[in-house]
Every structure is written in C-alpha cells, then in structure tokens.
Write an enzyme that holds these catalytic residues in place. Structure first.
Site, mmCIF file in Angstrom:
data_model
loop_
_atom_site.group_PDB
_atom_site.id
_atom_site.type_symbol
_atom_site.label_atom_id
_atom_site.label_comp_id
_atom_site.label_asym_id
_atom_site.label_seq_id
_atom_site.Cartn_x
_atom_site.Cartn_y
_atom_site.Cartn_z
ATOM 1 N N GLN A 1 -30.106 18.602 12.187
ATOM 2 C CA GLN A 1 -31.059 18.665 12.770
ATOM 3 C C GLN A 1 -32.148 18.429 12.300
ATOM 4 O O GLN A 1 -33.716 18.618 11.969
ATOM 5 C CB GLN A 1 -30.619 20.525 12.586
ATOM 6 C CG GLN A 1 -32.196 21.575 12.609
ATOM 7 C CD GLN A 1 -32.028 22.579 13.533
ATOM 8 O OE1 GLN A 1 -31.963 23.318 13.625
ATOM 9 N NE2 GLN A 1 -32.103 23.791 11.608
ATOM 10 N N HIS B 1 -28.303 35.757 5.969
ATOM 11 C CA HIS B 1 -27.978 35.783 5.040
ATOM 12 C C HIS B 1 -28.048 34.752 3.317
ATOM 13 O O HIS B 1 -29.409 34.454 3.460
ATOM 14 C CB HIS B 1 -25.998 35.556 5.448
ATOM 15 C CG HIS B 1 -26.298 33.837 6.217
ATOM 16 N ND1 HIS B 1 -26.870 32.711 5.569
ATOM 17 C CD2 HIS B 1 -26.419 33.778 7.659
ATOM 18 C CE1 HIS B 1 -26.587 31.897 6.518
ATOM 19 N NE2 HIS B 1 -26.827 31.904 8.451
ATOM 20 N N GLN C 1 -34.193 26.849 23.102
ATOM 21 C CA GLN C 1 -32.843 25.511 22.218
ATOM 22 C C GLN C 1 -31.488 26.434 22.299
ATOM 23 O O GLN C 1 -30.571 25.192 21.935
ATOM 24 C CB GLN C 1 -32.644 25.180 21.166
ATOM 25 C CG GLN C 1 -33.115 26.704 20.029
ATOM 26 C CD GLN C 1 -33.267 26.714 18.334
ATOM 27 O OE1 GLN C 1 -34.574 26.676 18.202
ATOM 28 N NE2 GLN C 1 -32.273 27.012 17.443
ATOM 29 N N MET D 1 -34.018 31.884 12.419
ATOM 30 C CA MET D 1 -33.692 33.036 13.990
ATOM 31 C C MET D 1 -33.000 34.514 13.249
ATOM 32 O O MET D 1 -32.143 35.287 14.711
ATOM 33 C CB MET D 1 -32.670 31.965 14.569
ATOM 34 C CG MET D 1 -33.154 31.112 15.417
ATOM 35 S SD MET D 1 -32.652 30.200 16.867
ATOM 36 C CE MET D 1 -30.622 30.353 16.505
ATOM 37 N N GLY D 2 -33.210 34.471 12.344
ATOM 38 C CA GLY D 2 -32.946 35.719 11.825
ATOM 39 C C GLY D 2 -31.002 36.121 11.751
ATOM 40 O O GLY D 2 -31.035 35.480 11.742
ATOM 41 N N SER E 1 -25.039 33.241 10.945
ATOM 42 C CA SER E 1 -25.326 34.307 11.992
ATOM 43 C C SER E 1 -24.346 34.502 12.302
ATOM 44 O O SER E 1 -23.399 35.240 13.043
ATOM 45 C CB SER E 1 -26.915 34.285 12.616
ATOM 46 O OG SER E 1 -27.523 33.638 11.545
ATOM 47 N N ARG E 2 -23.238 33.424 13.146
ATOM 48 C CA ARG E 2 -22.537 33.650 13.762
ATOM 49 C C ARG E 2 -20.951 33.525 13.124
ATOM 50 O O ARG E 2 -20.306 34.672 13.966
ATOM 51 C CB ARG E 2 -22.392 31.730 14.763
ATOM 52 C CG ARG E 2 -23.510 31.589 15.280
ATOM 53 C CD ARG E 2 -23.560 30.530 16.167
ATOM 54 N NE ARG E 2 -24.613 30.013 17.607
ATOM 55 C CZ ARG E 2 -24.627 29.815 17.661
ATOM 56 N NH1 ARG E 2 -25.190 29.137 16.664
ATOM 57 N NH2 ARG E 2 -25.816 29.203 18.673
ATOM 58 N N HIS F 1 -30.240 31.817 4.869
ATOM 59 C CA HIS F 1 -31.618 31.457 4.332
ATOM 60 C C HIS F 1 -31.874 31.695 3.459
ATOM 61 O O HIS F 1 -33.812 31.672 3.254
ATOM 62 C CB HIS F 1 -31.920 32.934 5.427
ATOM 63 C CG HIS F 1 -30.904 32.587 6.768
ATOM 64 N ND1 HIS F 1 -30.259 33.039 7.466
ATOM 65 C CD2 HIS F 1 -31.120 31.785 7.890
ATOM 66 C CE1 HIS F 1 -29.534 32.808 8.581
ATOM 67 N NE2 HIS F 1 -30.390 31.640 8.720
ATOM 68 N N ASP G 1 -27.148 22.384 8.899
ATOM 69 C CA ASP G 1 -27.529 22.182 10.101
ATOM 70 C C ASP G 1 -28.036 20.547 10.097
ATOM 71 O O ASP G 1 -29.405 19.984 10.440
ATOM 72 C CB ASP G 1 -28.856 22.394 10.657
ATOM 73 C CG ASP G 1 -28.203 23.774 10.972
ATOM 74 O OD1 ASP G 1 -27.740 24.272 12.240
ATOM 75 O OD2 ASP G 1 -28.123 25.118 10.235
HETATM 76 P P1 AMP Z 1 -31.239 29.699 11.861
HETATM 77 O O1 AMP Z 1 -31.235 31.193 11.861
HETATM 78 O O2 AMP Z 1 -29.132 29.607 12.350
HETATM 79 O O3 AMP Z 1 -31.400 29.142 12.779
HETATM 80 O O4 AMP Z 1 -31.003 28.535 10.318
HETATM 81 C C1 AMP Z 1 -32.202 28.982 9.917
HETATM 82 C C2 AMP Z 1 -32.498 27.704 8.427
HETATM 83 O O5 AMP Z 1 -31.754 28.198 7.575
HETATM 84 C C3 AMP Z 1 -32.245 26.443 9.063
HETATM 85 O O6 AMP Z 1 -32.419 25.030 8.510
HETATM 86 C C4 AMP Z 1 -30.164 26.262 8.589
HETATM 87 O O7 AMP Z 1 -30.140 25.168 8.586
HETATM 88 C C5 AMP Z 1 -30.328 27.376 7.373
HETATM 89 N N1 AMP Z 1 -29.304 27.083 6.798
HETATM 90 C C6 AMP Z 1 -28.450 28.496 8.486
HETATM 91 N N2 AMP Z 1 -27.369 28.970 7.681
HETATM 92 C C7 AMP Z 1 -27.314 28.150 6.037
HETATM 93 C C8 AMP Z 1 -26.004 27.801 4.930
HETATM 94 N N3 AMP Z 1 -24.993 28.656 5.428
HETATM 95 N N4 AMP Z 1 -26.317 27.303 3.679
HETATM 96 C C9 AMP Z 1 -28.040 26.847 3.801
HETATM 97 N N5 AMP Z 1 -29.116 26.682 5.067
HETATM 98 C C10 AMP Z 1 -28.287 27.474 5.956
#
Ligand code: AMP
Length: 279
Positions: free
Chosen positions: A153, A34, A61, A30-31, A186-187, A37, A150
């Site tokens: 998820q 970090h 979502q 979702m951009g 991201s949060r 990702h 996640d």
């Molecule tokens: P999001 O952009 O938050 O939807 O995350 C996109 C993907 O990046 C998802 O599969 C997340 O589980 C993964 N992700 C987010 N944060 C981390 C992290 N700290 N370490 C590894 N994967 C991550």
C-alpha cells in the site's frame, strides 16, 4: 480533540490552520484502532503543528462483501484511545459524505497492483487510491503517515502521489507487533483463541527465515517459509513473495543491489492476515 463528520467543515477548519502557517499531519485509518495506528498518530503529533486522524471503513477497497460487513467497528473505544495522543481533529465521515456519487476513477499502477495483494484482491488498490486521493484533497496534508505493515500500500500511495503530482510527503512507519510477534491488525480481534495463538507462527517463521539467508537460495527460502507455515493446521499461506522495495519486482538472487522485502498473506480460518520482513 474535535470530531468532525462533514467534508465542508473539515476543509474550513484546515484552511484556517493553513492560513496561520501551521503544518498538517494526516493519519488515515479504518478504525478498530490498536497500537500500530496510535504509533502513526504519535509520530504525526510529534512532526506537525496539527494532526488529523480519519476513521472511515472505505467500501470501495473491499472486494469481498463479507469482509466489509464483518470489519470491526468501535468508534467510542477508538476516540478514547486517540484522546491519549491529543490529535487535533478526528474526521469520521459517512459513506454518502465521501461518495455522494460513485467514484468511477480507474488508476493504473502497473506491476505495483498486479502482484500479491493486487492480484489476490482485485480492485483493492484502486479503492485505496480513490479514498486516499479524496482524503488528501479534503485535508491537504503536508505529511501523511502509513504503516509498513501494508508495505505494498505504501508503494502504491507513493506512486499515486507521483502520478497526481501531489505535494504531500509520505512517511512510512515501522510495523508494531504484539508481544509474541504477530503484526498488530484490526482483523486480529476476529480470531478465536486457538487461531490467535497459532497466528504467531507467521512472524516467527519470517524471523527464522532471515537467518537462513544466504544458506538457502531465494526459491528454496520461499518454499521453506510456505511449507513451515502450512504445517500448522490453523494456517494456510495465500502467497509469499520476496520483492524489491520500490518496484516490487521479484528478487531472484540475494546479491541483487536493492532492499528485499518478504511479503506474506496467510488465511487463518476466513481471516486474511498480512505481514512482511526485510531480508
Ligand atoms: P487500517 O486501519 O488497517 O487501514 O490501517 C491504517 C494505517 O495503520 C495504515 O497505514 C496501516 O498500514 C497502519 N497500520 C496497521 N497496522 C499496523 C501495525 N501493526 N503497525 C504499524 N502500522 C500499522
């Protein structure tokens, strides 16, 4: 690295690669990217001939409209970060492109969706399944990369792949953390300095909890974690559950023969942070 906005263009590019016999890896995001990702992207680039990263803040979502509105968006920085890992395609659709019609599909994940994030964010995983199934349909990946951060998820997506009989291989990747242990998210960028400093108490407590097994039983340990984190005035535990890694059933005894994951969500001001640790 090519940026594509339209579904039809993305499909056309991918079918050309597939016709050439190339393997396709996919990283949905979702951009506000970090190192978490980027680690998924790096893994996909290593494993596949072609890597596609999607950046799409999926409205279906989000059960909280304020959360959707405040979700960080910074496409230019994201593209800059991605360029260092040389993925082939960045798919950045608009909402209307992904949802020309409202998606009315309802998925049934049973217990997987009724606890933890599913219980506390009603409709969240249904929205995740809607967007991920659409993305899988467009991209037709051989491998798709998801972060263990996640954790629930990953379990839901694996179930969805089974239920829909998709041929994509789901690759879970390890949690990437900040220097002080906070799981990257991201949060985290939405936290103020004091909140950010105190947020490290979440992972610190989870890591300490590992050393209390089996001295404390499951109920005692859960109680200890919640109290320990709630002692911090910046933090408020929404839930802490210890579940098995496949069916997400609650663990009752440490001697059960399964992999045990402690999953937590903590409110820091009005930001929800999630984390988990294997016991
Ligand atoms: P999001 O952009 O938050 O939807 O995350 C996109 C993907 O990046 C998802 O599969 C997340 O589980 C993964 N992700 C987010 N944060 C981390 C992290 N700290 N370490 C590894 N994967 C991550």
């Amino acid at each position: 690295m090519k940026t594509v906005k339209l579904v039809a263009d993305t499909k056309a590019i991918i079918s050309k690669y597939k016709a050439e016999g190339k393997s396709v890896g996919f990283v949905p995001t979702m951009g506000a990217l970090h190192a978490g990702h980027l680690s998924l992207t790096e893994q996909s680039v290593k494993d596949n001939d072609i890597t596609i990263v999607s950046i799409f803040v999926n409205p279906t979502q989000f059960n909280n409209p304020n959360d959707l509105k405040s979700y960080p968006r910074c496409i230019d920085e994201d593209l800059d970060k991605l360029s260092k890992f040389s993925p082939d395609i960045i798919f950045i659709p608009e909402v209307e492109e992904m949802y020309p019609e409202p998606d009315t599909r309802i998925f049934n994940f049973g217990n997987l969706d009724q606890i933890m994030e599913g219980k506390n964010r009603p409709g969240h995983f249904n929205g995740v399944a809607q967007v991920v199934s659409k993305l899988f349909d467009i991209i037709n990946p051989d491998n798709a990369y998801f972060g263990q951060k996640d954790f629930q998820q990953v379990a839901v997506i694996k179930q969805m792949v089974k239920d829909l009989k998709l041929s994509v291989n789901i690759v879970p990747c390890p949690i990437i953390r900040e220097k002080d242990g906070l799981a990257m998210s991201s949060r985290n960028t939405l936290l103020n300095d004091e909140q950010r400093k105190n947020a490290s108490k979440i992972s610190e407590t989870l890591f300490k909890a590992r050393n209390l097994v089996p001295k404390l039983n499951v109920i005692q340990l859960k109680d200890w974690v919640v109290k320990e984190i709630n002692k911090n005035p910046y933090l408020s535990v929404e839930y802490f559950e210890i579940v098995d890694d496949t069916h997400l059933n609650q663990i009752k005894n440490w001697d059960e023969d399964n992999i045990k994951i402690g999953c937590i969500t903590v409110q820091v001001g009005n930001i929800r942070l999630i984390d988990n640790v294997t016991f």
